[in-house]
Scaffold this active site. Structure first.
Site, PDB file in Angstrom:
ATOM      1  N   ARG A 213      66.162  14.189  26.824  1.00 12.23           N
ATOM      2  CA  ARG A 213      67.212  14.991  28.462  1.00 12.23           C
ATOM      3  C   ARG A 213      67.173  14.577  29.248  1.00 12.23           C
ATOM      4  O   ARG A 213      68.206  14.688  30.130  1.00 12.23           O
ATOM      5  CB  ARG A 213      65.846  15.790  28.798  1.00 12.23           C
ATOM      6  CG  ARG A 213      66.464  17.478  29.532  1.00 12.23           C
ATOM      7  CD  ARG A 213      65.342  19.365  29.871  1.00 12.23           C
ATOM      8  NE  ARG A 213      64.437  18.272  29.439  1.00 12.23           N
ATOM      9  CZ  ARG A 213      63.766  18.078  30.269  1.00 12.23           C
ATOM     10  NH1 ARG A 213      63.612  17.737  31.791  1.00 12.23           N
ATOM     11  NH2 ARG A 213      61.692  18.333  30.139  1.00 12.23           N
ATOM     12  N   TYR A 266      88.963  29.356  35.785  1.00 12.48           N
ATOM     13  CA  TYR A 266      88.454  30.245  34.645  1.00 12.48           C
ATOM     14  C   TYR A 266      87.484  30.870  35.202  1.00 12.48           C
ATOM     15  O   TYR A 266      86.344  31.101  36.084  1.00 12.48           O
ATOM     16  CB  TYR A 266      87.323  29.006  33.872  1.00 12.48           C
ATOM     17  CG  TYR A 266      87.089  29.408  32.510  1.00 12.48           C
ATOM     18  CD1 TYR A 266      87.976  29.768  32.399  1.00 12.48           C
ATOM     19  CD2 TYR A 266      85.449  28.931  32.652  1.00 12.48           C
ATOM     20  CE1 TYR A 266      87.027  30.235  30.603  1.00 12.48           C
ATOM     21  CE2 TYR A 266      85.046  28.911  31.476  1.00 12.48           C
ATOM     22  CZ  TYR A 266      85.803  29.514  30.433  1.00 12.48           C
ATOM     23  OH  TYR A 266      84.814  30.076  29.688  1.00 12.48           O
ATOM     24  N   ASP A 339      87.869  20.493  39.973  1.00 12.54           N
ATOM     25  CA  ASP A 339      87.664  20.317  37.982  1.00 12.54           C
ATOM     26  C   ASP A 339      89.056  20.716  37.201  1.00 12.54           C
ATOM     27  O   ASP A 339      90.202  21.050  37.535  1.00 12.54           O
ATOM     28  CB  ASP A 339      87.200  22.251  38.015  1.00 12.54           C
ATOM     29  CG  ASP A 339      87.332  22.403  36.294  1.00 12.54           C
ATOM     30  OD1 ASP A 339      88.099  22.268  34.928  1.00 12.54           O
ATOM     31  OD2 ASP A 339      86.848  23.550  36.095  1.00 12.54           O
ATOM     32  N   LYS A 364      88.245  20.391  25.957  1.00 15.19           N
ATOM     33  CA  LYS A 364      89.456  20.861  25.828  1.00 15.19           C
ATOM     34  C   LYS A 364      89.909  18.955  25.836  1.00 15.19           C
ATOM     35  O   LYS A 364      89.784  18.578  24.281  1.00 15.19           O
ATOM     36  CB  LYS A 364      89.733  21.375  27.243  1.00 15.19           C
ATOM     37  CG  LYS A 364      89.183  22.608  27.826  1.00 15.19           C
ATOM     38  CD  LYS A 364      88.895  23.444  26.807  1.00 15.19           C
ATOM     39  CE  LYS A 364      88.917  24.400  27.423  1.00 15.19           C
ATOM     40  NZ  LYS A 364      87.267  24.890  28.098  1.00 15.19           N
TER      41      LYS A 364
END
Ligand SMILES: Cc1ncc(COP(=O)(O)O)c(C=O)c1O
Length: 548
Positions: A213, A266, A339, A364
């Site tokens: 992790r 978004y 972003d 993306k």
């Protein structure tokens, strides 16, 4: 015991199995610079031979050590530069132990060797601080030219996308060109002074992989590639873009604090900001992306911790003047996070423009093949470390197999983005001139409200074009259904073209009136141009428009 086997794998007897890993040495990039970027002075580079000349050869290291596979020799050099090896020192010790004059006490001799080797490594590494910083090395698989010397011979983004994070720093089994996928949930510590090394790790005096992790060698390569492209000190990659933005927001906006975001974004990001942050007492001012006065008013009225916006935005591709808002926010003590998913790290360098952090849905363009979800956030080490600390608690770890897909996808990022920029711009022009298209939203068009800003801060306008066809919901459905090349799907940035009607795909739970508040009309289409041939795409769009 696993730790015991460690020393045996290093004895000459068991070196034979490594012979299949033998490889040519890396080319020496330390001289004859290509491109004009600064590079590490070769005098500061630590080589395996300098190590031998220092602490090791004087201990009577036999020629047997030179039978180690070249990869191993290369690893020594890298480890020396990184000052963070345990196995490197242990291996030298083991070799000198097994090959040198038999000491009375093997353990004492080994310990002395370890000290000498560590001293040699430390001494040189101290002189090589720039190369040492930020490196992670568990002494097993060597990953990443994390000293960023990788980029010194790569003068353009196109070369960086292919090589950053991978060349020079990596002594990989079998000299593979590709970065291995290290499928491990946790990491073991080596024999020599194992608890001592764990203590150093706990005290952050050395870096090492410890648990899945907290980091993974494959994942680090993906992070370094993105850092190199963004010009960032550090990058944190996670399981999705949403994961990246949520961890970032939860880290940087304190409970009871205030942040500013923009109207067009978004939808899931907006939902988190509007519905979940208030549960932590966080209030939000939402401004139009071009409303710098509104931003200033919010900064004056509140103690704003963060301005977080997309640029370009989803789905209207609005652009924020990153340099201007960064200066303004910084003058009021607020951070700026952009972003940049729609821009890609190639078309826009948000950090160079003044933003503190840049975030991407790597799902993306960065991944680019519609086969992996990921998100990343890049910026100064200090801020990324803060975000990383929460990320380590929350999870949202990127699987190393997914990290591999990101690395592979990024090899062609520059080629894909070039093609997508070009196709999207030409298609935006075609669409704008078409009588059955009412309006086109694309920052590369002079009709776009922030075209001038986009021209200043972007080198390409991206692969997504939004537009409104001349008709209602049903007409638009007819148009979308008539398209043959793009998939009807809700993503963008991949090789395959994709089309979606936001009113249905993302906003259908809202009434038409509610959708309109966000500017989402029934006839809005978002088209992500893939890497197919421009003429084919144009013909397809034109034939579909003919059907309505
Ligand atoms: C601009 C933008 N940021 C973030 C995200 C979220 O990314 P992910 O789907 O990887 O969680 C998206 C998703 O479409 C997006 O469009």
């Amino acid at each position: 015991m696993a730790v015991l086997s460690c020393s045996f794998t290093l004895s000459p007897r068991v070196l034979n199995p490594y012979s299949s890993f033998e490889c040519r040495p890396d080319p020496d990039f330390s001289t004859a610079p290509i491109g004009d970027k600064p590079r590490l002075a070769s005098s500061r580079r630590v080589t395996a031979s300098s190590l031998y000349a220092g602490g090791i050869s004087s201990r009577g290291l036999s020629s047997l050590i030179f039978c180690f596979p070249p990869n191993f020799v290369r690893q020594l050099s890298i480890k020396a530069r990184r000052n963070s090896s345990n196995i490197g020192v242990a291996q030298i010790v083991a070799a000198s132990w097994s090959n040198g004059p038999a000491p009375d006490s093997p353990f004492l001799a080994a310990a002395a060797s370890a000290q000498a080797a560590a001293a040699a490594v430390n001494a040189t590494a101290t002189n090589d601080g720039a190369a040492v910083e930020g490196c992670i090395d568990n002494g097993s698989v060597q990953i990443g030219g994390s000293d960023n010397s990788t980029t010194t011979f790569l003068s353009s983004d196109g070369s960086i996308t292919v090589h950053a994070g991978e060349r020079l720093g990596r002594g990989i089994v079998a000299d593979a060109i590709t970065t291995p996928v290290v499928n491990t949930a946790t990491y073991f510590f080596k024999l020599y002074g194992v608890m001592f090394h764990v203590i150093l790790l706990q005290e952050k005096r050395r870096q090492s992989f410890k648990y899945g992790r907290y980091g993974n060698p494959t994942t680090v390569v993906a992070e370094e590639k993105i850092s190199a492209l963004e010009g960032a000190e550090s990058t944190l990659i996670m399981a999705s873009g949403m994961c990246a933005s949520i961890v970032m927001l939860m880290t940087l906006v304190p409970a009871g604090g205030h942040m500013v975001s923009t109207t067009d974004c978004y939808r899931k990001t907006r939902m988190f900001i509007e519905n979940f942050l208030p549960k932590m007492g966080i209030s939000v001012t939402v401004i139009d992306p071009a409303d710098v006065d509104g931003l200033e008013a919010a900064l004056n009225k509140n103690k704003v911790s963060l301005f977080f916006t997309e640029s370009p935005t989803n789905p209207f591709l609005r652009c924020v003047d990153i340099e201007r808002v960064s200066k303004l926010c910084h003058s009021k003590g607020a951070l700026v996070c952009i972003d940049g998913t729609f821009a890609t790290p190639l078309n826009q360098k948000a950090l160079a423009l003044g933003a503190d952090l840049v975030l991407h849905s790597a799902t993306k363009f960065i991944g680019g093949h519609n086969d992996v979800l990921a998100g990343c956030i890049s910026g100064p080490e200090k801020l990324i470390t803060e975000i990383r600390t929460l990320h380590h608690i929350l999870g949202g770890t990127l699987n190393p197999n997914a990290a591999y897909l990101i690395i592979r996808g990024m090899k062609t990022l520059h080629l894909r983005v070039q093609q997508q920029n070009s196709t999207a711009l030409r298609m935006a022009q075609v669409l704008e001139a078409h009588p059955r298209v009412r309006r086109v939203y694309y920052p590369g068009l002079p009709s776009h409200p922030e075209h001038e800003i986009a021209k200043q801060q972007m080198t390409g306008f991206g692969g997504v074009v939004s537009f409104e066809v001349d008709g209602d919901l049903m007409t638009t459905i007819k148009f979308v259904d008539a398209l043959k090349i793009p998939y009807i799907a809700t993503s963008f940035g991949g090789c395959e073209s994709m089309v979606d009607q936001p009113a249905i795909m993302s906003y259908w739970d809202l009434s038409q009136a509610e959708r309109r508040k966000y500017g989402i009309e029934d006839n809005l289409v978002r088209f992500s141009f893939g890497v197919e041939d421009f003429e084919d795409l144009k013909a397809d769009v034109l034939q579909a428009l003919e059907t309505i």
